[in-house]
Design a protein around this motif. Sequence first.
Motif, PDB file in Angstrom:
ATOM      1  N   LEU A 257     -20.394  24.273  47.487  1.00 12.19           N
ATOM      2  CA  LEU A 257     -20.018  23.726  46.178  1.00 12.19           C
ATOM      3  C   LEU A 257     -21.135  23.912  45.155  1.00 12.19           C
ATOM      4  CD1 LEU A 257     -18.240  20.481  47.423  1.00 12.19           C
ATOM      5  CD2 LEU A 257     -17.152  22.396  46.244  1.00 12.19           C
ATOM      6  N   ASP A 262     -14.908  26.632  44.877  1.00 12.37           N
ATOM      7  CA  ASP A 262     -13.963  25.627  44.382  1.00 12.37           C
ATOM      8  C   ASP A 262     -13.588  24.655  45.494  1.00 12.37           C
ATOM      9  OD1 ASP A 262     -10.981  26.390  45.445  1.00 12.37           O
ATOM     10  OD2 ASP A 262     -12.215  28.167  45.173  1.00 12.37           O
ATOM     11  N   ARG A 264     -10.759  23.375  46.543  1.00  9.78           N
ATOM     12  CA  ARG A 264      -9.620  23.695  47.411  1.00  9.78           C
ATOM     13  C   ARG A 264     -10.029  24.622  48.549  1.00  9.78           C
ATOM     14  NH1 ARG A 264      -5.249  20.314  47.228  1.00  9.78           N
ATOM     15  NH2 ARG A 264      -4.731  19.806  45.055  1.00  9.78           N
ATOM     16  N   THR A 265     -10.872  25.580  48.242  1.00 15.27           N
ATOM     17  CA  THR A 265     -11.336  26.510  49.268  1.00 15.27           C
ATOM     18  C   THR A 265     -12.160  25.783  50.324  1.00 15.27           C
ATOM     19  OG1 THR A 265     -11.371  28.356  47.705  1.00 15.27           O
ATOM     20  CG2 THR A 265     -12.690  28.594  49.702  1.00 15.27           C
TER      21      THR A 265
END
Length: 304
Positions: A257, A262, A264-265
Amino acid sequence: MDNFLHHQKTFTEYLQIEKNASSYTVTYYNQDLNEFLFFLQQEGVNSFTEVNQDIIRLYLTTLYNKNLSRRSVSRKISSLRTFFNFLEREEVIVTNVLNQITLPKAQKSIPEFLYVEEIEKLFESNDTSHPIGQRDQALLEVLYGTGIRVSECQSLTIKDIDFSIGTILVKGKGRKERYVPFGSFAEKALRVYIHDGRKQLLDKSGENTEHLFLNARGKPITTRGIRVILKKMVENTALTVNVHPHKLRHTFATHLLNEGADMRTVQELLGHESLSSTQIYTHVTKDHLRNVYLKSHPRAKGKE
């Protein structure tokens, strides 16, 4: 009591068959349920139909008197709520009284993570000229490079590693499977270990196991064994931090991060069912963004 045990047995079967729950989940549910059933016996409650809000509040009082954390109490009540939902579905009770009980939300603890410099010291601690060092290096690369859970790592087999596309097949919670990519460092460490160190370890046991990570005797490693290995790595460095598998998982997510991945990934890579589980890492990225902003923006702070 026999009636209680019968419903507990059918609930366990429901978790295993319909919910496809892991053995760990089933164990924790039964532990919480056994504790509650003992409480009902002490209070002279002989049927689940007799359980009302007063009984639940009394049970909450006994839990808090044990100085349990809010997180622990919330988990126990959540287990009971699931169980009573099952009883309502089976028409053992009319309504689930647990649905009317609200608990203060437990404060989410800030996940601890390692800085890049600390991780590098761990990688430098292994002597890869020996089988054990090769195994430890591969283990560290997999845990940090993929962010998988210690139980997922412990259960990996040779067949789960696909070098052609650089992915690992991971069996997660609830027997759910997901593919997690790994990078060049993990690939190199795994190839060395599999083609050299693992074969030497396997010769010690004479067994023909498919498990990826083996202990010093050539047998499949345990989750406790993995924790001991990480502890020894720290002892071989100048680090004073406590390192456990879940901290490497936190570190994996935090570093991704911080470098712009992102949410969601990261959620998919970690195998989280809901995004809220992944969002505990946002505090770290916010701190990182603030530090970058303060250092980089010409109007972030006044001239000294």
